[in-house]
Design a protein around this motif. Structure first.
Motif, short mmCIF file in Angstrom:
data_model
loop_
_atom_site.label_atom_id
_atom_site.label_comp_id
_atom_site.label_asym_id
_atom_site.label_seq_id
_atom_site.Cartn_x
_atom_site.Cartn_y
_atom_site.Cartn_z
N ALA A 262 41.56 28.02 40.25
CA ALA A 262 41.93 29.07 41.20
C ALA A 262 41.39 30.43 40.76
CB ALA A 262 43.45 29.13 41.36
N LEU A 263 41.36 30.68 39.45
CA LEU A 263 40.78 31.93 38.95
C LEU A 263 39.28 31.98 39.23
CD1 LEU A 263 42.64 32.24 35.53
CD2 LEU A 263 42.93 33.73 37.51
N ALA A 264 38.61 30.83 39.10
CA ALA A 264 37.19 30.78 39.43
C ALA A 264 36.96 31.11 40.90
CB ALA A 264 36.62 29.40 39.10
N THR A 265 37.82 30.57 41.78
CA THR A 265 37.71 30.89 43.20
C THR A 265 37.96 32.37 43.44
OG1 THR A 265 38.36 28.66 43.87
CG2 THR A 265 38.69 30.41 45.48
N ALA A 266 38.96 32.94 42.77
CA ALA A 266 39.24 34.37 42.93
C ALA A 266 38.04 35.20 42.52
CB ALA A 266 40.47 34.76 42.10
N ARG A 267 37.36 34.80 41.44
CA ARG A 267 36.19 35.55 40.98
C ARG A 267 35.08 35.51 42.04
NH1 ARG A 267 33.48 37.03 36.12
NH2 ARG A 267 31.59 38.10 36.77
N VAL A 268 34.77 34.31 42.54
CA VAL A 268 33.68 34.20 43.50
C VAL A 268 34.08 34.81 44.85
CG1 VAL A 268 32.09 32.59 44.61
CG2 VAL A 268 32.87 32.14 42.30
N ASN A 269 35.37 34.79 45.18
CA ASN A 269 35.85 35.45 46.39
C ASN A 269 36.03 36.95 46.21
OD1 ASN A 269 36.46 32.63 47.32
ND2 ASN A 269 37.41 33.75 48.98
N ARG A 270 35.74 37.44 45.01
CA ARG A 270 35.78 38.87 44.71
C ARG A 270 37.17 39.44 44.97
NH1 ARG A 270 30.66 41.40 47.64
NH2 ARG A 270 30.92 43.05 46.09
N ALA A 271 38.19 38.71 44.51
CA ALA A 271 39.58 39.14 44.68
C ALA A 271 40.08 39.72 43.36
CB ALA A 271 40.45 37.96 45.10
N PRO A 272 40.37 41.01 43.29
CA PRO A 272 40.81 41.61 42.03
C PRO A 272 42.24 41.24 41.69
CG PRO A 272 40.90 43.24 43.78
CD PRO A 272 40.30 42.00 44.39
N MET A 273 42.50 40.97 40.43
CA MET A 273 43.87 40.71 39.99
C MET A 273 43.99 40.95 38.50
SD MET A 273 44.18 36.54 40.29
CE MET A 273 43.67 36.59 42.00
N VAL A 274 45.21 41.31 38.09
CA VAL A 274 45.55 41.46 36.68
C VAL A 274 46.41 40.26 36.31
CG1 VAL A 274 46.79 42.83 34.97
CG2 VAL A 274 45.41 43.96 36.73
#
Length: 540
Positions: A81-93
């Protein structure tokens, strides 16, 4: 004299991170027990759901979401899911728990070897040397997540939270960071010169152009140039109104198809997308030798790897506004002749004895969904039917997983709706995809998140069946896969699983049942405060 926990919460308040998405463990107890009233806790039953909800939240709000994961097990479960967030350009801490510093050297129970566990997918990661460095690390992680457009990880041992944070300690992160947002006019002028001299230009758009300002600028630019506008293949967001006369459709994901689609265009400018997103490898060039390629993006990775003549690394909306100002209307700048694909399945109702087809479901949705709906897609077997049948008509109106891993749509839809409860959200998901994060439905039901989940149930991994057939295998007409060792799973009831997780659900299998259910479920879609699952039996 305060504590590291209190100082960290102050940093979170300052940057607006007051909702925590988590699946907690023992290393997070000191952080979470007695949470202040102004901080909201959202529970997910699996870390993939936790990060998926945070991804939707970050996409909708355009700012970092706050995630808490439990040491090795939590981070390990969340990596996809973190990989998807990275490619989807979704910022998170992302705060990752760790065992007590005082005996980490002995590798006690739950001690995590966390450095590198998420690979290169975090845009930044840190393991603060002292407890007192944690608040500054969280502040920097917020800045890194914004700049890098992805997840920034901070590992925090359990004993750090209650350590003293004295008045002389520093929060080593800026309270505000001002970023230059305007492109260089001289660079834009060079790109304008390329387009001004084009005989037959074309535009390709993608997720990086999904904003009201970018859509407006691109519409002006396309109309001024009189050119077709293509959407990138497998795009995570829509970069142009797909009901506009200049919209040409979705680019193919293979090189031969790309060459055919872009043939005859001497200049192709891609905005907010890679050049070009592909799927299975095909030999040959990306485009004709006489086609000049250029790119506009604010994503350094896209710019650095692009095989183009000119790349402009700047905010796409502002670049397109300046471009439109540089260019005069072309003499033939009316709507171009474009040949959009048609839905694969017929849109007229099927005979009562025939199984429903995905194209019919898409057509039924298109008739009922409001213009401002957010459509979240994860149905690999029927994606083309959905894309052609339900065009994105407003900015932010289409969201998908750019990474390709399954398990995104259910939790992301929940996060999108939680972040923007005034906008209707509909997720269209395959049954195989839904099973990857079915636990997310509990969060939707518990927190009363009014998402409509439409599950296209074909009882198998139909996309895998097609791929197997394309590699020389055959798929028997009786529903049995002739090649490929995977069985179907038609005995799984998505309706039953949804109900067991507390989410209202029903199953339909005929056109009449579909129409009745959608009429009911889409009425008052914006005001919904309860989720619903509609399982639709479809022909694979």
């Amino acid at each position: 004299m305060g504590t590291v926990r209190e100082a960290t919460f102050e940093v979170c308040r300052r940057v607006g991170m007051t909702t925590i998405f988590a699946n907690p463990g023992s290393t997070e107890i000191p952080l979470l027990v007695g949470l202040p009233d102004d901080l909201r806790f959202v529970l997910g039953l699996h870390e993939g759901s936790v990060v998926g909800m945070a991804t939707g939240w970050a996409i909708a709000r355009g700012e970092p979401a706050l995630v808490n994961l439990h040491t090795t097990a939590g981070l390990g479960n969340a990596v996809s899911a973190l990989a998807t967030a990275r490619v989807n350009r979704a910022p998170m801490v992302v705060l990752v728990g760790q065992q007590d510093r005082r005996h980490l050297a002995l590798e006690p129970f739950l001690a995590g070897r966390l450095d590198g566990l998420a690979g290169d997918y975090p845009v930044w990661r840190d393991a603060p040397v002292r407890p007192q460095d944690v608040p500054g690390a969280v502040g920097r992680a917020w800045q890194e997540a914004v700049t890098g457009r992805g997840p920034a990880l901070v590992t925090v041992p359990v004993d750090d939270w209650l350590a003293d944070f004295g008045p002389d300690e520093l929060v080593t992160a800026p309270a505000r960071l001002l970023r230059a947002a305007e492109p260089d006019p001289e660079q834009v002028g060079e790109l304008a010169g390329l387009l001004a001299g084009a005989r037959s230009p074309a535009l390709v758009v993608g997720a990086g152009a999904d904003s009201p300002r970018a859509w407006a600028a691109l519409v002006t630019l396309a109309e001024r140039l009189g050119c077709p506008v293509w959407q990138e293949a497998f795009g995570a967001r829509a970069g142009f109104p797909q009901d506009h006369p200049h919209f040409a459709g979705h680019l193919p994901a293979g090189r031969s198809g790309l060459r055919a689609a872009l043939a005859g265009h001497d200049v192709v400018v891609t905005v907010g997308a890679p050049v070009f997103r592909q799927y299975q490898y095909e030999p040959g060039a990306l485009s004709d030798p006489d086609t000049r390629l250029a790119l506009v993006t604010d994503n350094p990775d896209e710019a650095h790897r692009a095989p183009v003549e000119l790349a402009v690394l700047a905010p796409p909306a502002q670049v397109c506004e300046l471009l439109a100002g540089h260019l005069a209307d072309r003499p033939d700048s009316g709507p171009p002749r474009v040949c959009r694909p048609v839905p694969a399945g017929p849109v007229e109702p099927a005979e009562p004895a025939e199984p429903l087809r995905a194209g019919q479901v898409a057509a039924a949705l298109a008739e009922r969904l409001p213009r401002d709906v957010v459509l979240v897609e994860e149905c690999p077997s029927h994606r083309d039917d959905l894309l052609t049948g339900v065009p994105a008509r407003s900015p932010g109106g289409f969201v998908s997983a750019a990474m390709g891993g399954l398990g995104f749509a259910l939790p992301a839809a929940i996060g999108l709706r939680m972040a923007d409860p005034g906008r209707p959200v509909v997720a269209v998901v395959g049954d195989g995809s839904a099973l990857y994060q079915i636990q997310a439905l509990w969060s939707a039901a518990h927190y009363r998140v009014g998402v409509l989940f439409v599950v296209l149930a074909n009882g198998r991994y139909a996309i895998m069946d097609r791929l197997a057939s394309g590699h020389g295998g055959t798929v028997a007409t009786g529903g049995t896969v002739a090649t490929g060792p995977w069985p179907g799973f038609g005995e799984v009831s998505l309706t039953g699983l949804s109900l067991a997780l507390g989410c209202p659900a029903r199953r339909v299998a005929t056109p009449a049942e579909l129409a009745t259910a959608l009429d009911e479920l889409t009425a008052g879609l914006t005001a919904r405060t309860e989720p619903a699952v509609l399982e639709v039996a479809v022909d694979p």
